[in-house]
Enzyme design. Structure first.
Site, PDB file in Angstrom:
ATOM      1  N   GLU A  82     -33.026  -3.519   2.386  1.00 11.61           N
ATOM      2  CA  GLU A  82     -31.885  -3.237   3.129  1.00 11.61           C
ATOM      3  C   GLU A  82     -30.680  -4.240   3.170  1.00 11.61           C
ATOM      4  OE1 GLU A  82     -33.085  -2.009   7.351  1.00 11.61           O
ATOM      5  OE2 GLU A  82     -35.092  -2.448   6.844  1.00 11.61           O
ATOM      6  N   LYS A 130     -30.114   9.242  10.585  1.00 13.21           N
ATOM      7  CA  LYS A 130     -30.589   9.547  12.055  1.00 13.21           C
ATOM      8  C   LYS A 130     -29.476  10.441  12.721  1.00 13.21           C
ATOM      9  CE  LYS A 130     -32.751   5.095  12.843  1.00 13.21           C
ATOM     10  NZ  LYS A 130     -32.815   3.526  13.499  1.00 13.21           N
ATOM     11  N   HIS A 176     -58.325  -4.233  -8.155  1.00 12.83           N
ATOM     12  CA  HIS A 176     -58.924  -3.157  -8.669  1.00 12.83           C
ATOM     13  C   HIS A 176     -58.064  -1.887  -8.950  1.00 12.83           C
ATOM     14  CE1 HIS A 176     -62.203  -5.328  -6.689  1.00 12.83           C
ATOM     15  NE2 HIS A 176     -61.330  -5.716  -6.258  1.00 12.83           N
TER      16      HIS A 176
HETATM   17  C1  F6R Z   1     -32.111  -1.775  10.758  1.00 11.06           C
HETATM   18  C2  F6R Z   1     -33.989  -1.719  10.416  1.00 11.06           C
HETATM   19  C3  F6R Z   1     -34.219  -0.578  10.591  1.00 11.06           C
HETATM   20  C4  F6R Z   1     -34.592   0.055  12.103  1.00 11.06           C
HETATM   21  C5  F6R Z   1     -35.256   1.412  12.167  1.00 11.06           C
HETATM   22  C6  F6R Z   1     -35.689   1.720  13.523  1.00 11.06           C
HETATM   23  O1  F6R Z   1     -31.796  -3.050  10.667  1.00 11.06           O
HETATM   24  O2  F6R Z   1     -34.286  -2.744  10.162  1.00 11.06           O
HETATM   25  O3  F6R Z   1     -35.447  -0.522   9.829  1.00 11.06           O
HETATM   26  O4  F6R Z   1     -35.359  -1.100  12.759  1.00 11.06           O
HETATM   27  O5  F6R Z   1     -34.428   2.477  11.662  1.00 11.06           O
HETATM   28  O6  F6R Z   1     -34.572   1.630  14.406  1.00 11.06           O
HETATM   29  P1  F6R Z   1     -35.019   0.755  15.801  1.00 11.06           P
HETATM   30  O7  F6R Z   1     -35.448  -0.727  15.635  1.00 11.06           O
HETATM   31  O8  F6R Z   1     -33.630   0.762  16.557  1.00 11.06           O
HETATM   32  O9  F6R Z   1     -35.804   1.522  16.476  1.00 11.06           O
END
Ligand code: F6R
Length: 351
Positions: free
Chosen positions: A237, A346, A253
């Site tokens: 990320e 998303k 293994h």
């Molecule tokens: C962004 C990050 C992502 C979010 C994941 C879930 O910095 O690390 O991995 O954590 O998309 O979103 P949240 O944390 O808001 O539930």
């Protein structure tokens, strides 16, 4: 300390400021403060009955705190911890379980789905978010409100430490001394990893230089497995790089076989996360695994945990990787903070 090779470009603070435009390094540097403040956050009273099972529901940066929580409890007589990264929660998560539904944004659909199921089953639930639907749907009396405006992955201590505190409050596992030790050790580490510390003395800058242009692989023993995963996800990320993590003794293994056969080995840069309290046979395996396989990689570096308590050992190893991932982003000329494709996905899912 012996001089660490490479990464001198990172001694240009102007370059760091320019590439790390939203100051991810600044946020990471506040980790000791995060740990202390997160422990001081008001926590819901959960009574005194100790759960046999703790289920942490979360994804990505909000789930890793659950893995770290589970690792902390491995060395205490606490409840078993599972981390659920799915829409469905397992059938064995029932009335007697304590559920932490954790989503920094409060809007992650997998977590909301698991939360809905846990509610239907009558589980004891605590919601942890900086707002969003999770806060609206949760019971205000058992909600922990996080400060807004962070990237979830940069808020890991905000999510982990209150869970430790709540387990302490119900008598499931003491936390206070561990939290204080971790904060103190992190304070020292922050000074060592800061941008002002030259690469010759800064292990995170040296790691960034080592991993630059290679395929990073992060290996550890079982306790530090969540930290190896965290290193990998921070490389994904922050540095926007493919990377891989794996765990000994299991990889002896299977994975070990490939090191002596696959020419890809010469393109891999290895980080071996060593724990000060690792099992002596795991320690022996680390040496043999290097000799029989990993030494064929382009480079291998060992990074050791610090401290006595599990939390300090976990967070000290994590901090080196967090900083290295940002320094690596700088070497690659990419802003570590935005994760546009996650947001795009998303949005598509919501549409
Ligand atoms: C962004 C990050 C992502 C979010 C994941 C879930 O910095 O690390 O991995 O954590 O998309 O979103 P949240 O944390 O808001 O539930």
């Amino acid at each position: 300390m012996a001089s660490l090779a490479g990464g001198e470009e990172l001694d240009d603070s102007e370059l760091i400021r320019k590439v790390d435009a939203s100051d991810m390094l600044g946020v990471l540097s506040s980790m000791p403060e995060q740990v202390r403040k997160a422990y001081a956050l008001p926590r819901p009273r959960l009574g005194t009955s100790k759960p046999k099972l703790v289920a942490v529901l979360g994804m990505g940066g909000s789930a890793i705190g659950g893995d770290l929580l589970g690792a902390c409890l491995l060395e205490k007589k606490g409840p078993q911890v599972i981390v659920n990264r799915d829409y469905r929660i397992p059938e064995f998560v029932g009335k007697g379980a304590l559920v932490f539904a954790v989503s920094y944004s409060g809007n992650t659909e997998e977590t909301l789905s698991g939360f809905g199921q846990a509610k239907k089953r009558g589980c004891r639930i605590v919601t942890i978010s900086s707002g969003g639907k999770l806060q609206q749907l949760g019971d205000p009396a058992t909600h922990i409100a996080l400060p807004k405006g962070l990237q979830p992955r940069a808020a890991v201590a905000w999510m982990l430490v209150p869970m430790l505190g709540m387990l302490e409050d119900i008598g499931a596992a003491p936390a206070r001394a561990d939290v204080e030790e971790a904060a103190q050790i992190l304070e020292g580490i922050m000074k060592e990893l800061a941008p002002s510390v030259p690469a010759s003395n800064n292990i995170s800058k040296a790691v960034a230089a080592q991993l630059h242009g290679a395929f990073p692989m992060i290996f550890s023993g079982p306790l530090l497995a969540p930290v190896a995963k965290r290193w990998r996800t921070q490389l994904n990320e922050n540095a926007k790089m493919l990377a891989r993590d794996d765990v000994l003794p299991e990889m002896d293994h299977n994975d070990l076989v490939a090191w002596s056969e696959d020419p890809m080995a010469a393109r891999c840069a290895i980080i071996l996360l060593r724990d000060t309290a690792e099992h002596p046979r795991v320690a022996r395996r680390m040496e043999l695994t290097r000799r029989l396989g990993l030494d064929r990689a382009r480079s291998v570096r060992e990074v050791s945990s610090r401290g006595r308590g599990t939390l300090a050992r976990l967070l000290s190893s994590m901090a080196v990787g967090d900083f290295a991932s940002v320094y690596l982003a700088v070497l690659r000329g990419v802003d570590p903070t935005p994760v546009r494709v996650i947001e795009e996905l998303k949005k598509e899912l919501a549409g």
